[in-house]
Scaffold this active site. Structure first.
Site, PDB file in Angstrom:
ATOM      1  N   LYS A  83     -57.154  -9.213 -37.397  1.00  0.00           N
ATOM      2  CA  LYS A  83     -56.203  -9.107 -38.519  1.00  0.00           C
ATOM      3  C   LYS A  83     -56.503 -10.224 -39.521  1.00  0.00           C
ATOM      4  O   LYS A  83     -56.419 -11.409 -39.180  1.00  0.00           O
ATOM      5  CB  LYS A  83     -54.797  -9.251 -37.949  1.00  0.00           C
ATOM      6  CG  LYS A  83     -53.664  -8.823 -38.830  1.00  0.00           C
ATOM      7  CD  LYS A  83     -52.348  -8.921 -38.040  1.00  0.00           C
ATOM      8  CE  LYS A  83     -51.148  -8.663 -38.906  1.00  0.00           C
ATOM      9  NZ  LYS A  83     -49.884  -8.963 -38.215  1.00  0.00           N
TER      10      LYS A  83
HETATM   11  O1  G3P Z   1     -46.743  -8.536 -38.834  1.00  0.00           O
HETATM   12  C1  G3P Z   1     -46.172  -9.056 -40.002  1.00  0.00           C
HETATM   13  C2  G3P Z   1     -44.761  -9.424 -39.725  1.00  0.00           C
HETATM   14  O2  G3P Z   1     -44.691 -10.179 -38.537  1.00  0.00           O
HETATM   15  C3  G3P Z   1     -44.113 -10.219 -40.833  1.00  0.00           C
HETATM   16  O3  G3P Z   1     -42.726 -10.069 -40.702  1.00  0.00           O
HETATM   17  O4  G3P Z   1     -40.351 -10.680 -41.025  1.00  0.00           O
HETATM   18  O5  G3P Z   1     -42.164 -12.469 -41.060  1.00  0.00           O
HETATM   19  O6  G3P Z   1     -41.959 -10.827 -42.955  1.00  0.00           O
HETATM   20  P1  G3P Z   1     -41.748 -11.063 -41.463  1.00  0.00           P
END
Ligand code: G3P
Length: 214
Positions: A83
């Site tokens: 990733k």
């Molecule tokens: O995989 C991406 C995700 O973990 C991001 O989520 O809530 O940190 O924007 P968030």
């Protein structure tokens, strides 16, 4: 729509996998940092618990070190997907890894033109973030729908992995828009089961059953 768990916590992953609803896992440096243990060991344990792709993110941002770190991650397990963030060196490394059949997910994508570039580098996955756009009064699902439209226009094979899903409505939006995958935090995943009318219906069924038996 495939369902991934967006976590590096092995207990959360095993719990969801046990329900037969887990198609894969995404992690990122922030999620891995929450867990005890060495990065590669954490990822290897997750790969053993998941019958599907497990996304691991290198932290190098220079092309050479990023490619080296990515190849090392890919060596951990056949299910590892690398990733990589949406930056020029990231796309260049993506192209090289993809040519060697190492699947790459381009992450931290926030608009459709970024996603267009990702598809052209042969990325196996693209990860648009819905929640972080909503946080700044943008409309994350509109960005997702634009990406889906562009990918359909040109029959791109890159899978669209909706992320940054903060609540069940984000999962609904991703499904209605037609995302290939939704990666869901464990808390949100468990919320998907809940409805007060379901709970009340079960109570009523059992109450009526008990009354009839007496
Ligand atoms: O995989 C991406 C995700 O973990 C991001 O989520 O809530 O940190 O924007 P968030």
């Amino acid at each position: 729509m495939k369902i991934y768990a967006d976590t590096a916590n092995i207990e959360e992953i095993k719990n969801i996998a046990a329900m037969g609803l887990l198609d894969g896992v995404t992690t990122n440096p922030s999620l891995v940092a929450k867990e005890k243990g060495e990065f590669k060991e954490i990822m290897a344990n997750i790969c053993e618990a998941v019958n599907g792709p497990v996304h691991a993110e290198p932290v190098s941002l220079e092309a050479g070190p990023m490619e080296k770190e990515s190849r090392e991650l890919a060596e951990i397990h056949k299910n590892i997907v690398v990733k990589i963030p949406m930056i020029p060196t990231g796309l260049a490394v993506c192209k090289k890894l993809s040519q060697d059949d190492i699947p790459v997910n381009i992450t931290l994508v926030f608009n459709a033109t970024q996603a267009l570039l990702c598809a052209k580098t042969g990325a196996a996955y693209v990860t648009p973030f819905l929640g972080r756009l909503d946080d700044i009064s943008n409309i994350g699902v509109e960005m997702l729908s634009d990406i889906i439209q562009i990918y359909e226009n040109y029959a791109f094979e890159t899978e669209i992995l909706a992320a940054s899903l903060r609540h069940p409505v984000h999962v609904l939006e991703a499904a209605l828009a037609g995302a290939d995958i939704a990666t869901i935090p464990a808390k949100v995943f468990h919320q998907l089961f809940k409805h007060p009318l379901t709970d009340r219906g079960i109570e009523a069924f059992l109450s009526d059953w008990e009354k009839a038996k007496k």
